[in-house]
Design a protein around this motif. Structure first.
Motif, PDB file in Angstrom:
ATOM      1  N   ILE A 104       0.435  -1.321  -0.003  1.00  0.00           N
ATOM      2  CA  ILE A 104       0.297  -0.032   0.055  1.00  0.00           C
ATOM      3  C   ILE A 104       0.970   0.902   0.145  1.00  0.00           C
ATOM      4  O   ILE A 104       2.392   1.254   0.727  1.00  0.00           O
ATOM      5  CB  ILE A 104      -1.219  -0.025   1.161  1.00  0.00           C
ATOM      6  N   ALA A 105       0.488   1.947  -0.589  1.00  0.00           N
ATOM      7  CA  ALA A 105       1.362   3.482  -0.745  1.00  0.00           C
ATOM      8  C   ALA A 105       1.346   4.180   0.564  1.00  0.00           C
ATOM      9  O   ALA A 105       0.333   3.922   1.461  1.00  0.00           O
ATOM     10  CB  ALA A 105       0.722   4.047  -1.945  1.00  0.00           C
ATOM     11  N   GLU A 106       2.442   4.032   0.377  1.00  0.00           N
ATOM     12  CA  GLU A 106       2.936   5.669   2.095  1.00  0.00           C
ATOM     13  C   GLU A 106       3.972   6.606   0.967  1.00  0.00           C
ATOM     14  O   GLU A 106       3.931   6.570   0.084  1.00  0.00           O
ATOM     15  CB  GLU A 106       3.342   5.647   3.226  1.00  0.00           C
ATOM     16  N   LYS A 107       3.934   7.375   1.958  1.00  0.00           N
ATOM     17  CA  LYS A 107       5.132   8.548   1.352  1.00  0.00           C
ATOM     18  C   LYS A 107       6.353   8.218   1.938  1.00  0.00           C
ATOM     19  O   LYS A 107       7.744   9.658   1.216  1.00  0.00           O
ATOM     20  CB  LYS A 107       4.466  10.612   2.656  1.00  0.00           C
ATOM     21  N   ALA A 108       7.010   7.808   1.974  1.00  0.00           N
ATOM     22  CA  ALA A 108       8.678   6.914   2.290  1.00  0.00           C
ATOM     23  C   ALA A 108       8.949   6.718   0.860  1.00  0.00           C
ATOM     24  O   ALA A 108       8.042   6.637   0.311  1.00  0.00           O
ATOM     25  CB  ALA A 108       9.614   5.900   3.607  1.00  0.00           C
ATOM     26  N   ASN A 109      11.067   6.956   0.836  1.00  0.00           N
ATOM     27  CA  ASN A 109      11.275   6.326  -0.991  1.00  0.00           C
ATOM     28  C   ASN A 109      11.028   4.388  -0.531  1.00  0.00           C
ATOM     29  O   ASN A 109      11.442   4.118   0.627  1.00  0.00           O
ATOM     30  CB  ASN A 109      12.556   6.708  -0.214  1.00  0.00           C
ATOM     31  N   ASP A 110      11.282   4.349  -1.954  1.00  0.00           N
ATOM     32  CA  ASP A 110      11.531   2.959  -2.323  1.00  0.00           C
ATOM     33  C   ASP A 110      12.855   2.800  -2.476  1.00  0.00           C
ATOM     34  O   ASP A 110      13.104   3.197  -2.652  1.00  0.00           O
ATOM     35  CB  ASP A 110      10.441   2.596  -2.799  1.00  0.00           C
ATOM     36  N   TRP A 111      13.754   2.160  -1.396  1.00  0.00           N
ATOM     37  CA  TRP A 111      14.892   2.028  -1.798  1.00  0.00           C
ATOM     38  C   TRP A 111      15.586   1.411  -2.862  1.00  0.00           C
ATOM     39  O   TRP A 111      16.659   1.933  -3.823  1.00  0.00           O
ATOM     40  CB  TRP A 111      15.883   1.564  -0.680  1.00  0.00           C
ATOM     41  N   LEU A 112      14.527   0.707  -3.743  1.00  0.00           N
ATOM     42  CA  LEU A 112      14.558   0.026  -4.539  1.00  0.00           C
ATOM     43  C   LEU A 112      14.611   1.240  -6.096  1.00  0.00           C
ATOM     44  O   LEU A 112      15.067   1.018  -7.452  1.00  0.00           O
ATOM     45  CB  LEU A 112      13.583  -0.984  -5.311  1.00  0.00           C
ATOM     46  N   ILE A 113      14.251   2.581  -5.793  1.00  0.00           N
ATOM     47  CA  ILE A 113      13.445   3.939  -6.643  1.00  0.00           C
ATOM     48  C   ILE A 113      14.813   4.877  -6.095  1.00  0.00           C
ATOM     49  O   ILE A 113      15.439   5.367  -6.518  1.00  0.00           O
ATOM     50  CB  ILE A 113      12.314   3.758  -6.636  1.00  0.00           C
ATOM     51  N   ASP A 114      14.465   5.340  -5.318  1.00  0.00           N
ATOM     52  CA  ASP A 114      15.501   6.658  -4.760  1.00  0.00           C
ATOM     53  C   ASP A 114      15.619   5.975  -2.820  1.00  0.00           C
ATOM     54  O   ASP A 114      15.207   5.996  -2.382  1.00  0.00           O
ATOM     55  CB  ASP A 114      14.654   7.392  -5.016  1.00  0.00           C
ATOM     56  N   ASN A 115      17.210   5.463  -3.398  1.00  0.00           N
ATOM     57  CA  ASN A 115      17.682   5.305  -2.215  1.00  0.00           C
ATOM     58  C   ASN A 115      19.165   6.022  -1.158  1.00  0.00           C
ATOM     59  O   ASN A 115      19.154   5.667  -0.311  1.00  0.00           O
ATOM     60  CB  ASN A 115      18.740   3.647  -1.976  1.00  0.00           C
ATOM     61  N   THR A 116      18.582   7.345  -1.680  1.00  0.00           N
ATOM     62  CA  THR A 116      19.503   8.217  -0.887  1.00  0.00           C
ATOM     63  C   THR A 116      19.683   8.250   0.361  1.00  0.00           C
ATOM     64  O   THR A 116      20.479   9.187   0.589  1.00  0.00           O
ATOM     65  CB  THR A 116      19.552   9.548  -1.940  1.00  0.00           C
TER      66      THR A 116
END
Length: 718
Positions: A22-34
């Motif tokens: 389900i969607a949340e506002k945190a970053n997905d490390w597989l897309i943006d891990n910075t």
């Protein structure tokens, strides 16, 4: 910012645990891990390693022990009990390193129990720790155009826990437990070093550098045929004898836990204790003032059960830990060492855009010949290649051959040569093996070769000889041969020499391994080779990035098959030649184009140039990770998509039609891992103006495709 996918446990009426995103506002490390930066800090009695994706807490008193190992994405805790930080066997006696005792329940762990636990007085006791940035393990720098790594080595924090023993016999022996936590990934590594500060030698008979009591993923009353594993991927750099992490594993074991008496399994057989150790050895004699270092264990926490996501996590791990594996030169396999033919091949590579010539098996190359004449011949050829901007390297066979009774691996059961993985094989820890490595180093250094294709690198053979120079007997033979091999591979990286090896040495310097294929299949008719080759690509890129694998294209006859199996003369089989190149370069997977030449006519040359120009134009996206769309089955379309949210082209779709009829249909294209969230522009075959699509809430688009019979098409996504 892209919504993150968080796993939520849904309990069905059958009590089967499943996961959904389900969607949340945190970053997905597989897309943006910075945003996930590794930190180490003290919190009360604990040392905490954390990066926003994982947390590991180590209690420092009354002895050091891991008391929490948590997946911060899912909230899952990977511990049900406490075990020692490590275990060492010195001079025949087993000692725990750290650990806390006193738990009366081992099926779960409550925080309020921890303060009441005690130290095992017979164990090595924690003294202090240091905290430093991670340093590079292998000397390698990215300075070639065909390398796409963003960094030269993994970054993060390392802590080193120091342990001493109260026993007078061990008071000058120190054990250090090392942890690394990495920036940008739910990943931790662990290893131990043993420092002998005494005035006498001791023997390190064995060790365990990780002991993790994890919650069992299933409650099997009886013994199932296969046990479920915890939601984590574990491997070590002590890996060989296989094309995958699982087949090359020699250290990761799932054992029974005799302390866990409240488990559901009737016979207490649940394999819920992860131990990282050697089956045999190392039986290392540690001299005064000498330090022993174990292999390194890597633990990657996973956040679901989706195959693509979990395998993509592993591929990101390899990109992080082994950035040299992103190097992906365009090479041909030349079947001759005749100087005229080598010069001609170099010229053809220059004219078509190839970057490397590999003097293949059967070419006549012998790197063990270090005579001045042989060295000068290949130095001249390397100099000529370099003058054309082409790299030159070659093949050497180590393992699957017989040298002599005095050199070969000795079978423990028979006391005679034989019984090795490949039947007969030399022992690398013999005097001959030492000389073999030194000859290769000398040849590579003096000729200026840019690549070693090392066939049959040390595959894990034990050797029962007691007469070989660099091992005492059976118990230390595997360890010493592995150590010699990895030292050599580290030397290659330091020299910037590319390494192809049909084995899983990525974490110790290998650039590329086979994608996984049956060699005799390349003697089948061309049509079958192409279809089976595409299956190999699809299957082989689940846990390898495109640059980590090679496949094969027999320009000349290979393992038989006659005219129906070969591409020579190339001008007579242009369509099949094109199909091989399209699917290989379209996947970003280099193939061993094995033969005497790349083209035979101007028309053939134009075809090769066209394919190489196309590959170089889209090189970055074609070397990006593959999302698997449909496996080739010969009945309908098949294909895959490259995805890279950090690239100018976010995606690249390759679709193939193996049928006799045009395929005209609408397919769903999953764009989540491209990083796109609302809209995508998709252009077929590189057209300047693409069509704009709106993504649905599963981050998919419906794409109308028309694939010609026995043909292909491709799309660029921005």
């Amino acid at each position: 910012m892209k919504p993150f996918l968080k796993i939520v446990a849904l309990l069905s009426i059958t009590l089967i645990l499943s996961f959904t995103f389900i969607a949340e506002k945190a970053n997905d490390w597989l897309i943006d891990n910075t945003v996930y930066e590794a930190q180490v800090f003290n919190k009360g009695k604990d040392i905490v390693l954390a990066n926003g994706l994982i947390t590991r807490k180590i209690r420092m008193s009354p002895n050091a022990a891991t008391v929490e190992f948590r997946n911060d994405v899912t909230g899952e805790n990977m511990l049900r009990s406490i075990k020692p930080e490590a275990e060492v066997t010195i001079d025949g006696k087993v000692y725990a390193v750290g650990g806390l005792t006193g738990l009366k329940e081992h099926g779960y762990l409550k925080n309020e129990w921890i303060d009441d636990l005690e130290t095992d007085e017979s164990a090595f006791q924690f003294k202090n720790y240091t905290n430093n940035p991670i340093d590079r393990k292998i000397k390698w720098s990215k300075n070639k155009e065909f390398n796409l790594a963003t960094k030269g080595f993994a970054t993060g924090r390392e802590i080193v826990l120091e342990f001493k023993h109260k026993s007078p016999d061990l008071k000058k022996i120190k054990v250090f437990v090392h942890y690394e936590i990495y920036n940008g990934a739910p990943l931790i590594s662990k290893w131990i070093t043993i420092e002998n500060n005494s005035d006498k030698a001791v023997t390190v008979d064995g060790f365990k550098n990780e002991m993790l009591a994890f919650p069992e993923p299933e409650n099997a009353v009886d013994k199932p045929e296969q046990w479920l594993r915890p939601n984590m991927h574990v491997e070590s750099d002590y890996a060989f004898g296989g094309f995958s992490a699982s087949s090359a594993n020699h250290t990761i074991f799932y054992e029974k836990d005799p302390e866990y008496t409240s488990q559901v399994n009737w016979n207490l057989e649940t394999p819920c204790l992860l131990e990282s150790k050697l089956k045999v050895g190392p039986n290392k004699l540690l001299q005064p003032k000498e330090t022993f270092e174990s292999f390194h264990t890597y633990e990657l926490l996973l956040d679901g059960t989706d195959r693509e996501r979990n395998s993509l996590s592993k591929r990101k791990m390899y990109r992080l830990l082994a950035p040299w594996s992103t190097e992906n030169p365009i090479f041909m396999h030349l079947t001759s060492t005749d100087s005229t033919e080598v010069v001609s091949a170099i010229d053809q590579c220059k004219e078509t855009g190839y970057e490397m010539v590999i003097l293949s098996f059967g070419s006549g190359l012998n790197m063990e010949d270090t005579t001045a004449v042989n060295i000068q011949k290949f130095k001249n050829l390397a100099d000529y290649a370099h003058g054309k901007g082409i790299e030159l390297g070659g093949y050497s066979l180590f393992s699957s051959r017989r040298i002599s009774d005095a050199v070969d691996v000795i079978d423990k059961k028979t006391g005679k040569p034989g019984g090795a993985k490949f039947g007969n094989a030399p022992c690398l820890a013999s005097e001959w093996g030492e000389s073999y490595i030194e000859k290769l180093k000398y040849f590579l250094d003096k000729t200026g070769f840019d690549l070693l294709e090392h066939d049959g690198p040390y595959p894990g053979d034990f050797c029962a000889s007691t007469n070989h120079k660099h091992h005492k007997g059976y118990e230390d033979s595997q360890w010493e041969q592995w150590k010699m091999t990895t030292d050599f591979y580290h030397w290659l990286k330091d020299k910037r020499i590319y390494l192809n090896a049909p084995d899983f040495y990525y974490l110790n310097g290998s650039n590329k391994c086979g994608i996984g294929y049956r060699e005799v299949n390349w003697s089948l008719p061309r049509e079958q080779q192409i279809m089976l080759g595409r299956q190999n690509i699809y299957d082989g890129t689940w846990e390898k990035t495109p640059s980590m694998a090679w496949t094969f294209v027999p320009l000349t006859e290979y393992h038989g098959g006659g005219k129906e199996a070969t591409l020579e003369p190339l001008s007579k089989h242009l369509l099949d030649y094109e199909k091989h190149m399209v699917q290989n370069y379209g996947a970003g997977v280099q193939a061993c184009y094995r033969g005497p030449r790349l083209y035979d006519t101007e028309k053939t040359k134009e075809l090769v140039i066209e394919q190489i120009d196309h590959y170089k134009k889209y090189r970055e996206i074609l070397n990006s990770d593959i999302i698997h769309l449909r496996r080739p089955d010969g009945r309908s379309w098949d294909g895959f998509m490259h995805a890279n949210p950090d690239n100018s082209e976010k995606g690249f779709v390759m679709l193939f039609n193996p049928t006799e009829n045009t395929i005209d249909e609408v397919i769903k294209v999953p764009l989540y891992y491209t990083g796109l969230t609302e809209f995508a522009t998709i252009a077929e075959k590189g057209k300047k103006k693409g069509k704009k699509y709106e993504l649905n809430r599963n981050y998919e688009v419906d794409l109308s495709v028309k694939i010609p019979a026995n043909g292909y098409t491709w799309f660029v996504i921005n």
